[in-house]
Structures are given as structure tokens and as C-alpha cells.
Design a protein around this motif. Sequence first.
Motif, PDB file in Angstrom:
ATOM      1  N   GLY A  34       0.764  -1.126   0.004  1.00 37.92           N
ATOM      2  CA  GLY A  34       0.114   0.103   0.069  1.00 37.92           C
ATOM      3  C   GLY A  34       0.746   1.286   0.087  1.00 37.92           C
ATOM      4  N   ASP A  35       2.039   1.415   0.216  1.00 34.32           N
ATOM      5  CA  ASP A  35       2.831   2.267   0.174  1.00 34.32           C
ATOM      6  C   ASP A  35       3.107   2.858  -1.189  1.00 34.32           C
ATOM      7  OD1 ASP A  35       3.272   2.451   2.977  1.00 34.32           O
ATOM      8  OD2 ASP A  35       4.997   1.462   3.022  1.00 34.32           O
ATOM      9  N   SER A  36       3.309   4.056  -1.406  1.00 33.56           N
ATOM     10  CA  SER A  36       3.652   4.302  -2.601  1.00 33.56           C
ATOM     11  C   SER A  36       5.316   4.118  -2.763  1.00 33.56           C
ATOM     12  CB  SER A  36       3.508   5.879  -3.185  1.00 33.56           C
ATOM     13  OG  SER A  36       2.299   6.279  -2.664  1.00 33.56           O
ATOM     14  N   LEU A  37       5.805   3.328  -3.799  1.00 34.71           N
ATOM     15  CA  LEU A  37       7.189   3.355  -4.191  1.00 34.71           C
ATOM     16  C   LEU A  37       7.875   4.589  -4.751  1.00 34.71           C
ATOM     17  CD1 LEU A  37       7.385  -0.243  -5.611  1.00 34.71           C
ATOM     18  CD2 LEU A  37       7.873   0.497  -3.492  1.00 34.71           C
ATOM     19  N   PHE A  38       8.819   4.822  -3.990  1.00 34.49           N
ATOM     20  CA  PHE A  38       9.537   5.878  -4.865  1.00 34.49           C
ATOM     21  C   PHE A  38       9.863   5.705  -6.358  1.00 34.49           C
ATOM     22  CE2 PHE A  38      13.694   8.232  -5.895  1.00 34.49           C
ATOM     23  CZ  PHE A  38      13.279   9.430  -5.581  1.00 34.49           C
ATOM     24  N   VAL A  39       9.502   6.909  -7.023  1.00 37.20           N
ATOM     25  CA  VAL A  39       9.893   6.908  -8.513  1.00 37.20           C
ATOM     26  C   VAL A  39      10.873   7.780  -8.771  1.00 37.20           C
ATOM     27  CG1 VAL A  39       8.753   7.183 -10.950  1.00 37.20           C
ATOM     28  CG2 VAL A  39       7.401   6.235  -8.805  1.00 37.20           C
ATOM     29  N   PRO A  40      11.975   7.154  -9.187  1.00 37.59           N
ATOM     30  CA  PRO A  40      13.248   8.177  -9.624  1.00 37.59           C
ATOM     31  C   PRO A  40      12.817   9.017 -10.838  1.00 37.59           C
ATOM     32  CG  PRO A  40      13.659   5.946 -10.433  1.00 37.59           C
ATOM     33  CD  PRO A  40      12.139   5.971  -9.708  1.00 37.59           C
ATOM     34  N   PRO A  96      13.055  -0.656  -7.901  1.00 39.20           N
ATOM     35  CA  PRO A  96      12.526  -0.830  -6.342  1.00 39.20           C
ATOM     36  C   PRO A  96      13.243  -2.438  -5.873  1.00 39.20           C
ATOM     37  CG  PRO A  96      11.011  -0.112  -7.824  1.00 39.20           C
ATOM     38  CD  PRO A  96      11.824  -0.333  -8.642  1.00 39.20           C
ATOM     39  N   TYR A  97      13.588  -2.221  -4.631  1.00 36.67           N
ATOM     40  CA  TYR A  97      14.045  -3.522  -4.095  1.00 36.67           C
ATOM     41  C   TYR A  97      15.122  -4.297  -4.580  1.00 36.67           C
ATOM     42  CZ  TYR A  97       9.466  -2.539  -1.447  1.00 36.67           C
ATOM     43  OH  TYR A  97       8.709  -2.180  -0.726  1.00 36.67           O
ATOM     44  N   GLY A 158      14.482  14.579  -3.933  1.00 41.17           N
ATOM     45  CA  GLY A 158      13.086  14.477  -3.205  1.00 41.17           C
ATOM     46  C   GLY A 158      13.425  13.345  -2.024  1.00 41.17           C
ATOM     47  N   VAL A 159      14.441  12.897  -1.915  1.00 42.96           N
ATOM     48  CA  VAL A 159      14.585  11.818  -0.868  1.00 42.96           C
ATOM     49  C   VAL A 159      14.868  12.828   0.602  1.00 42.96           C
ATOM     50  CG1 VAL A 159      15.709  10.090   0.281  1.00 42.96           C
ATOM     51  CG2 VAL A 159      15.056  10.107  -2.173  1.00 42.96           C
ATOM     52  N   VAL A 165      12.889   6.173   1.649  1.00 49.63           N
ATOM     53  CA  VAL A 165      11.826   6.076   1.012  1.00 49.63           C
ATOM     54  C   VAL A 165      11.431   4.806   0.618  1.00 49.63           C
ATOM     55  CG1 VAL A 165      11.969   8.344  -0.314  1.00 49.63           C
ATOM     56  CG2 VAL A 165      13.328   6.526  -1.201  1.00 49.63           C
ATOM     57  N   PRO A 166      10.182   4.483   0.010  1.00 45.94           N
ATOM     58  CA  PRO A 166       9.629   3.127   0.267  1.00 45.94           C
ATOM     59  C   PRO A 166      10.170   2.457  -1.350  1.00 45.94           C
ATOM     60  CG  PRO A 166       7.673   4.508   0.532  1.00 45.94           C
ATOM     61  CD  PRO A 166       9.140   5.486   0.640  1.00 45.94           C
ATOM     62  N   GLY A 167      10.609   1.285  -0.864  1.00 47.83           N
ATOM     63  CA  GLY A 167      11.482   0.393  -2.087  1.00 47.83           C
ATOM     64  C   GLY A 167      12.910   0.758  -2.369  1.00 47.83           C
ATOM     65  N   ASP A 168      13.460   1.642  -1.169  1.00 47.25           N
ATOM     66  CA  ASP A 168      14.779   1.772  -1.375  1.00 47.25           C
ATOM     67  C   ASP A 168      15.831   0.671  -1.092  1.00 47.25           C
ATOM     68  OD1 ASP A 168      14.458   2.296   1.376  1.00 47.25           O
ATOM     69  OD2 ASP A 168      15.736   4.016   1.144  1.00 47.25           O
ATOM     70  N   LYS A 169      15.367  -0.038   0.111  1.00 52.46           N
ATOM     71  CA  LYS A 169      15.931  -1.253   0.489  1.00 52.46           C
ATOM     72  C   LYS A 169      15.798  -2.321  -0.211  1.00 52.46           C
ATOM     73  CE  LYS A 169      15.936   1.048   5.436  1.00 52.46           C
ATOM     74  NZ  LYS A 169      15.606   0.603   6.601  1.00 52.46           N
ATOM     75  N   LEU A 170      16.394  -3.423   0.379  1.00 53.07           N
ATOM     76  CA  LEU A 170      16.122  -4.564   0.058  1.00 53.07           C
ATOM     77  C   LEU A 170      14.644  -5.371   0.650  1.00 53.07           C
ATOM     78  CD1 LEU A 170      19.675  -6.720  -0.381  1.00 53.07           C
ATOM     79  CD2 LEU A 170      18.059  -6.175  -2.207  1.00 53.07           C
ATOM     80  N   LYS A 171      13.950  -6.036   0.081  1.00 59.29           N
ATOM     81  CA  LYS A 171      12.559  -6.303   0.471  1.00 59.29           C
ATOM     82  C   LYS A 171      12.781  -7.381   1.898  1.00 59.29           C
ATOM     83  CE  LYS A 171       7.943  -7.079  -1.066  1.00 59.29           C
ATOM     84  NZ  LYS A 171       7.077  -5.993  -0.483  1.00 59.29           N
TER      85      LYS A 171
END
Length: 329
Positions: A34-40, A96-97, A158-159, A165-171
Motif C-alpha cells: 500500500g505504500d507508494s514506491l519512490f519513482v526516480p 525498487p528492492y 526529493g529523498v 523512501v519506500p522501495g529503497d532497501k532490499l525487501k
Amino acid sequence: MRAIALLILCSSLLVSCNREQADRNSVESGNPSGDSLFVPPDTSTIPHNAAGDLIRYGRELLVNFPYYLGPKGKVGKYGGNGLGCQNCHLEAGTRPYGLNYFSAHARYPQYRAREGKVLTLADRVNNCVERPLNGRPLPLDSKEMVAIVTYMQWLGKGVPVGGNVPGDKLKEIAFLDRPADPVKGRAVYEIHCVRCHGDDGQGVLKQDGIAYVYPPLWGKLSYQPGSSMHRLIKSAQFIKYNMPQDIARWDKPVLTDEEAFDVAAYVNDDKLHDRPRPDLSGEYPVRKEKPIDYYWAPFADPFPQQQHKYGPFKPIIEWRKKNGHGTGY
Ligand code: HEC
Ligand code: HEC
């Protein structure tokens, strides 16, 4: 000095685009949580001026590292094997991830337990050049290093500084209640990995002999112990949400958690597979800060090497929490 001046010029030219980017960054992108993933930002928004040229060059280096800076690189010989950044930091570090660089610029300088000191982003880039690439560090003021850092800065517009930000780390992946099993992992490998990385794990080199179509997963030309990819949890997280490369993604993984842990154990097994051996004796000067899956002794906790290597990890985390030790991985 010229490189530093360029960097400053570049940062000031970029400021004007920041606000627009922050709006774009909240776009929904199908994250099941449900989080919005960061969009570069899109590469079409890279400005057509000197600053933009530097960003483009940085991106090009990260996509085609071996051609510029590998053992046969035309700009300099820094990488020690044919691996390139994009073999792990997928899609120029925008996936992402997928070991992306979304928050890399925002989170450095940062204290690093491995060295026991604060590293800049350029130092961290050099960590990956030295290991997993088995090479030697780029000069910090080289045009190439400045370009790489500038691209990462542009990518992370923007970070918030120091933020995530959502999606930046490994899942995240659920830990098993048993040790990961390289024998089971071998069976997973044969079903899901062999067709690209090969029976012998050596991947496939491009015809030019400079970069890989499919990178090697072990052997003298692969990443070394002490590389993050050689740690079981990171490796399993990366594999589960990104491999097999043609069909798996964070939102449609192919492997189960068990399969991901087992295949990571097989790929990273030191008895089955040879790798270059760096000297790890100076790592993690503060022992209780060692990641739970960093398995080179001495340990500040009572768990054996085998358990740091294969798990189960939950008992290690519980003990460390109780005793005020680091629980990172
Ligand atoms: C074998 C895989 C692999 C290769 C090849 C590789 N890296 Fe990495 N890199 C990693 C892993 C794993 C991490 C740790 C990510 C984490 O802590 O979650 C990492 C971390 C980083 C970070 C820190 C990111 C952050 O947000 O904290 C940077 C910057 C980086 N790598 C740059 C590079 C560059 C530049 C290259 C090429 C010269 C490169 N890496 C090659 C696996 C790799
Ligand atoms: C369709 C071909 C394909 C399959 C199947 C595949 N991979 Fe990969 N793998 C790649 C490619 C290509 C890369 C480099 C990243 C890129 O270019 O996107 C990669 C990168 C990797 C990396 C990081 C780079 C390195 O050198 O370590 C690991 C680890 C990895 N794969 C493990 C696996 C495992 C484990 C499986 C089976 C579960 C698997 N792969 C299945 C194509 C594949």
C-alpha cells in the motif's frame, strides 16, 4: 579542484527541479503493502548542459562500468574482475528492492560499522569497487567519481536527507526456523538458475570478453567474502525479489522464502565454491556491531560461526536485543 567546482555548479543547477520531482515521486506504483514506491526521475529530464552531461556520464559508468573502469577499461583500470555495478544494482540503480541508489546520496556521509568510522558516498562507492569488484579505489576527485555521485544525487531528488523512501532497501523476507540448506539450494539452483548462470556458476561472458551477459555467482572472478552479497540474508532478499532475472520482481517473486534462503546458501557456500579471499581481520572493529549474518569470527555473541552463516537467525536477534548488541543484517 576542477571536479569539485563542477560538483558545486551541478548541485546549484539542480535545485530548481527539486520541487517538481518531489511531486512526481509520490506516484503509486503497485506496491502490495500500500505504500507508494519512490519513482526516480526519468532520464529525459536530465538537463542539456554541463551538469546534465555529468549526470549522463555517471549513469553510463554505472551501466557499463567494465568498459570504462574494469580490468580492460578504456578510461582507467580499477575494477579487478568483469563485474559491473549493474550486475547487482539493477537498471542503473533504479529498480525498487533491486539494490537501487534511491536514498544513497541522502544517507551519506554515514557511520559504517565495517570500518568503524564515517564514510562519504564516494568512499562507499569505492567499497564496492574494492569488493565485490576486487579492484582498487577510484581517486575521490576524479571526473568519474564526481559523475557517479552526481548521478546518484540526481536520482534521489526529493529523498529527505538522512531518510528512506519506500522501495529503497532490499525487501524483507521471513526468517526460517531451521538453518538454510545448501543441498536443497542446489536443487533450486538447477531448476531456476542454471539456464543463465550455468552449471558451474560462471555465467556467460559477452563476446567482447569485457562484460557479462550473465554474471558469475562464485569462483575467482566473482564477489568475495566480506561483500554484502556474500551474506546470507542480503543474498536471499536480493534473489527472492529479483531472480530469475527475466520473470521475478518484487511484486511477483518466483521463489518461496525457503527456496531463496536455500539457494543463497548454495551459491555462497565456501566449501563447495571457491572465491577470492580478502584479508578480513580489520573488519568491524566494534565486534557487537557485526551484522548477524557476517560469519567471520570473532563474535561478541555466543553463537557459532555456522549459525551466523546459515541461521536460524531469530535466536541471534533475540539474544542481541537482550544484550544491547546490533541486530542489523
Ligand atoms: C556483487 C554485487 C554488487 C556489485 C557488483 C556492486 N555492488 Fe554496490 N552494493 C551491493 C550490496 C549487496 C550493497 C549493500 C546494500 C545494502 O546494504 O542493503 C551495496 C551497496 C552499495 C552502495 C550503498 C547504497 C546505499 O544506499 O547505502 C553504493 C553507493 C554502491 N553499492 C555502489 C556500487 C557501485 C558504484 C558499483 C560498481 C562500481 C557497485 N556498487 C557494485 C552489491 C554490489
Ligand atoms: C534469465 C536469466 C537469469 C536467471 C534464470 C537467473 N539470473 Fe541471476 N542474473 C541474471 C542477470 C542478467 C544478472 C545481472 C543483472 C542484470 O543484468 O539485470 C543476474 C544477477 C544475479 C546476481 C547478482 C550478481 C552476481 O554476480 O552475483 C545474483 C546473486 C543472481 N543473479 C542469482 C541468481 C539465482 C540464485 C538465480 C536462480 C534463482 C538466478 N540468478 C537466475 C540473469 C539470470
